[in-house]
Write a protein that holds these residues in place. Structure first.
Motif, PDB file in Angstrom:
ATOM      1  N   GLU A  47       0.837  -1.203   0.000  1.00  0.00           N
ATOM      2  CA  GLU A  47       0.000   0.000   0.000  1.00  0.00           C
ATOM      3  C   GLU A  47       0.875   1.259   0.000  1.00  0.00           C
ATOM      4  O   GLU A  47       0.598   2.234  -0.705  1.00  0.00           O
ATOM      5  N   PHE A  48       1.947   1.230   0.778  1.00  0.00           N
ATOM      6  CA  PHE A  48       2.877   2.358   0.819  1.00  0.00           C
ATOM      7  C   PHE A  48       3.504   2.576  -0.560  1.00  0.00           C
ATOM      8  O   PHE A  48       3.603   3.713  -1.029  1.00  0.00           O
ATOM      9  N   GLN A  49       3.892   1.489  -1.226  1.00  0.00           N
ATOM     10  CA  GLN A  49       4.496   1.594  -2.558  1.00  0.00           C
ATOM     11  C   GLN A  49       3.502   2.195  -3.549  1.00  0.00           C
ATOM     12  O   GLN A  49       3.872   3.014  -4.380  1.00  0.00           O
ATOM     13  N   ARG A  50       2.236   1.804  -3.464  1.00  0.00           N
ATOM     14  CA  ARG A  50       1.226   2.389  -4.359  1.00  0.00           C
ATOM     15  C   ARG A  50       1.080   3.884  -4.100  1.00  0.00           C
ATOM     16  O   ARG A  50       0.964   4.678  -5.038  1.00  0.00           O
ATOM     17  N   ASN A  51       1.104   4.295  -2.832  1.00  0.00           N
ATOM     18  CA  ASN A  51       1.062   5.732  -2.517  1.00  0.00           C
ATOM     19  C   ASN A  51       2.278   6.451  -3.077  1.00  0.00           C
ATOM     20  O   ASN A  51       2.174   7.573  -3.577  1.00  0.00           O
ATOM     21  N   LEU A  52       3.440   5.806  -2.974  1.00  0.00           N
ATOM     22  CA  LEU A  52       4.667   6.385  -3.511  1.00  0.00           C
ATOM     23  C   LEU A  52       4.558   6.531  -5.028  1.00  0.00           C
ATOM     24  O   LEU A  52       4.899   7.574  -5.585  1.00  0.00           O
ATOM     25  N   GLU A  53       4.048   5.502  -5.685  1.00  0.00           N
ATOM     26  CA  GLU A  53       3.892   5.554  -7.140  1.00  0.00           C
ATOM     27  C   GLU A  53       2.921   6.661  -7.553  1.00  0.00           C
ATOM     28  O   GLU A  53       3.171   7.386  -8.524  1.00  0.00           O
ATOM     29  N   GLU A  54       1.849   6.829  -6.815  1.00  0.00           N
ATOM     30  CA  GLU A  54       0.895   7.904  -7.094  1.00  0.00           C
ATOM     31  C   GLU A  54       1.554   9.273  -6.922  1.00  0.00           C
ATOM     32  O   GLU A  54       1.323  10.183  -7.717  1.00  0.00           O
ATOM     33  N   ALA A  55       2.368   9.414  -5.884  1.00  0.00           N
ATOM     34  CA  ALA A  55       3.073  10.684  -5.664  1.00  0.00           C
ATOM     35  C   ALA A  55       4.026  10.967  -6.815  1.00  0.00           C
ATOM     36  O   ALA A  55       4.099  12.099  -7.315  1.00  0.00           O
ATOM     37  N   VAL A  56       4.742   9.949  -7.263  1.00  0.00           N
ATOM     38  CA  VAL A  56       5.683  10.116  -8.383  1.00  0.00           C
ATOM     39  C   VAL A  56       4.922  10.571  -9.628  1.00  0.00           C
ATOM     40  O   VAL A  56       5.356  11.500 -10.322  1.00  0.00           O
ATOM     41  N   GLN A  57       3.793   9.949  -9.901  1.00  0.00           N
ATOM     42  CA  GLN A  57       3.019  10.324 -11.085  1.00  0.00           C
ATOM     43  C   GLN A  57       2.482  11.750 -10.965  1.00  0.00           C
ATOM     44  O   GLN A  57       2.510  12.510 -11.938  1.00  0.00           O
ATOM     45  N   ALA A  58       2.027  12.131  -9.801  1.00  0.00           N
ATOM     46  CA  ALA A  58       1.542  13.501  -9.593  1.00  0.00           C
ATOM     47  C   ALA A  58       2.675  14.505  -9.798  1.00  0.00           C
ATOM     48  O   ALA A  58       2.493  15.543 -10.439  1.00  0.00           O
ATOM     49  N   ILE A  59       3.853  14.173  -9.295  1.00  0.00           N
ATOM     50  CA  ILE A  59       5.011  15.059  -9.447  1.00  0.00           C
ATOM     51  C   ILE A  59       5.389  15.195 -10.917  1.00  0.00           C
ATOM     52  O   ILE A  59       5.690  16.291 -11.400  1.00  0.00           O
ATOM     53  N   LYS A  60       5.355  14.091 -11.646  1.00  0.00           N
ATOM     54  CA  LYS A  60       5.669  14.131 -13.081  1.00  0.00           C
ATOM     55  C   LYS A  60       4.669  15.002 -13.832  1.00  0.00           C
ATOM     56  O   LYS A  60       5.050  15.833 -14.654  1.00  0.00           O
ATOM     57  N   ILE A  61       3.393  14.802 -13.552  1.00  0.00           N
ATOM     58  CA  ILE A  61       2.361  15.567 -14.252  1.00  0.00           C
ATOM     59  C   ILE A  61       2.489  17.052 -13.938  1.00  0.00           C
ATOM     60  O   ILE A  61       2.323  17.898 -14.806  1.00  0.00           O
ATOM     61  N   ALA A  62       2.835  17.365 -12.693  1.00  0.00           N
ATOM     62  CA  ALA A  62       2.998  18.769 -12.295  1.00  0.00           C
ATOM     63  C   ALA A  62       4.327  19.343 -12.769  1.00  0.00           C
ATOM     64  O   ALA A  62       4.581  20.529 -12.598  1.00  0.00           O
ATOM     65  N   ASP A  63       5.167  18.494 -13.356  1.00  0.00           N
ATOM     66  CA  ASP A  63       6.483  18.903 -13.842  1.00  0.00           C
ATOM     67  C   ASP A  63       7.314  19.540 -12.719  1.00  0.00           C
ATOM     68  O   ASP A  63       7.921  20.581 -12.882  1.00  0.00           O
ATOM     69  N   LYS A  64       7.308  18.880 -11.555  1.00  0.00           N
ATOM     70  CA  LYS A  64       8.066  19.360 -10.391  1.00  0.00           C
ATOM     71  C   LYS A  64       9.223  18.405 -10.124  1.00  0.00           C
ATOM     72  O   LYS A  64       9.304  17.775  -9.065  1.00  0.00           O
ATOM     73  N   LYS A  65      10.102  18.297 -11.099  1.00  0.00           N
ATOM     74  CA  LYS A  65      11.212  17.354 -11.049  1.00  0.00           C
ATOM     75  C   LYS A  65      12.046  17.494  -9.775  1.00  0.00           C
ATOM     76  O   LYS A  65      12.562  16.511  -9.248  1.00  0.00           O
ATOM     77  N   GLU A  66      12.145  18.705  -9.280  1.00  0.00           N
ATOM     78  CA  GLU A  66      12.945  18.929  -8.073  1.00  0.00           C
ATOM     79  C   GLU A  66      12.410  18.137  -6.882  1.00  0.00           C
ATOM     80  O   GLU A  66      13.159  17.730  -6.010  1.00  0.00           O
ATOM     81  N   GLU A  67      11.100  17.892  -6.857  1.00  0.00           N
ATOM     82  CA  GLU A  67      10.499  17.097  -5.779  1.00  0.00           C
ATOM     83  C   GLU A  67      10.889  15.623  -5.886  1.00  0.00           C
ATOM     84  O   GLU A  67      11.019  14.939  -4.886  1.00  0.00           O
ATOM     85  N   LEU A  68      11.060  15.145  -7.128  1.00  0.00           N
ATOM     86  CA  LEU A  68      11.474  13.744  -7.330  1.00  0.00           C
ATOM     87  C   LEU A  68      12.868  13.494  -6.776  1.00  0.00           C
ATOM     88  O   LEU A  68      13.143  12.435  -6.235  1.00  0.00           O
ATOM     89  N   TYR A  69      13.756  14.484  -6.948  1.00  0.00           N
ATOM     90  CA  TYR A  69      15.157  14.320  -6.569  1.00  0.00           C
ATOM     91  C   TYR A  69      15.518  14.945  -5.219  1.00  0.00           C
ATOM     92  O   TYR A  69      16.663  14.846  -4.797  1.00  0.00           O
ATOM     93  N   ALA A  70      14.548  15.562  -4.569  1.00  0.00           N
ATOM     94  CA  ALA A  70      14.835  16.198  -3.274  1.00  0.00           C
ATOM     95  C   ALA A  70      15.277  15.128  -2.275  1.00  0.00           C
ATOM     96  O   ALA A  70      14.540  14.184  -1.985  1.00  0.00           O
ATOM     97  N   SER A  71      16.491  15.276  -1.766  1.00  0.00           N
ATOM     98  CA  SER A  71      17.018  14.262  -0.846  1.00  0.00           C
ATOM     99  C   SER A  71      16.149  14.123   0.398  1.00  0.00           C
ATOM    100  O   SER A  71      16.011  13.031   0.949  1.00  0.00           O
ATOM    101  N   SER A  72      15.522  15.211   0.834  1.00  0.00           N
ATOM    102  CA  SER A  72      14.654  15.130   2.013  1.00  0.00           C
ATOM    103  C   SER A  72      13.451  14.224   1.745  1.00  0.00           C
ATOM    104  O   SER A  72      13.048  13.453   2.619  1.00  0.00           O
ATOM    105  N   ASN A  73      12.891  14.288   0.547  1.00  0.00           N
ATOM    106  CA  ASN A  73      11.760  13.418   0.202  1.00  0.00           C
ATOM    107  C   ASN A  73      12.203  11.960   0.133  1.00  0.00           C
ATOM    108  O   ASN A  73      11.517  11.072   0.643  1.00  0.00           O
ATOM    109  N   VAL A  74      13.338  11.719  -0.507  1.00  0.00           N
ATOM    110  CA  VAL A  74      13.848  10.351  -0.640  1.00  0.00           C
ATOM    111  C   VAL A  74      14.150   9.772   0.739  1.00  0.00           C
ATOM    112  O   VAL A  74      13.733   8.649   1.057  1.00  0.00           O
ATOM    113  N   LYS A  75      14.840  10.541   1.589  1.00  0.00           N
ATOM    114  CA  LYS A  75      15.178  10.066   2.939  1.00  0.00           C
ATOM    115  C   LYS A  75      13.926   9.779   3.760  1.00  0.00           C
ATOM    116  O   LYS A  75      13.852   8.788   4.485  1.00  0.00           O
TER     117      LYS A  75
END
Length: 166
Positions: free
Chosen positions: A77-105
């Motif tokens: 379930e957590f992975q599905r939420n993560l995948e949804e967040a990734v897709q939302a970030i891509k659609i919003a074209d907020k690449k910096e959020e994908l690579y933000a070390s704070s988000n990854v950590k």
């Protein structure tokens, strides 16, 4: 370095993440570069501020329950939420959020310790040139879950088989 693909393929990938009303909004658009921005515009107009959706997706990950002693279903379930967040970030074209070390950590710290260790091993082998991203992490976690599911299914099948033999 991220793999470059044609705009038509990117648009198909974006459409593949949509469903329901959102998919209906963009399904008529031709497979070309300008359709990506048109799709974002249509989705924004229909559903509101895309940045807010990204923020809510990241907030949902941050506040997800503790996974330290989690079952397969919880991590899935957590992975599905993560995948949804990734897709939302891509659609919003907020690449910096994908690579933000704070988000990854933040996401890594939610995982059980065994998966944290496997992720560290994966990083040392696979991502020597790229910075880890939420996209990489989501893809890796999905593969780990598939492997775990196969192992669990195999164990169950073996146990049932040995019980039937007795």
């Amino acid at each position: 370095m991220p793999v470059q693909c044609p705009s038509s393929q990117k648009f198909e990938m974006i459409k593949g993440t949509l469903e329901g009303t959102a998919l209906q909004l963009v399904s008529h658009l031709p497979l070309e570069e300008r359709s990506i921005m048109k799709a974002v515009e249509l989705v924004k107009r229909e559903f509101g501020n895309v940045s807010r959706i990204v923020d809510e997706s990241l907030h949902r990950l941050k506040n997800f329950r503790d996974l330290k002693n989690a079952r397969y279903e919880d991590v899935s379930e957590f992975q599905r939420n993560l995948e949804e967040a990734v897709q939302a970030i891509k659609i919003a074209d907020k690449k910096e959020e994908l690579y933000a070390s704070s988000n990854v950590k933040r996401v890594i710290n939610k995982l059980p310790e065994s998966l944290q260790s496997k992720w560290a091993g994966h990083l040392s082998k696979k991502l020597k040139t790229d910075s880890p991203s939420l996209k990489h992490l989501s893809k890796w976690l999905k593969q780990e879950l598939e492997t775990l599911w196969i192992k669990e299914t195999w164990k169950t099948t073996e146990a049932e088989s040995s019980t039937a033999d007795k």
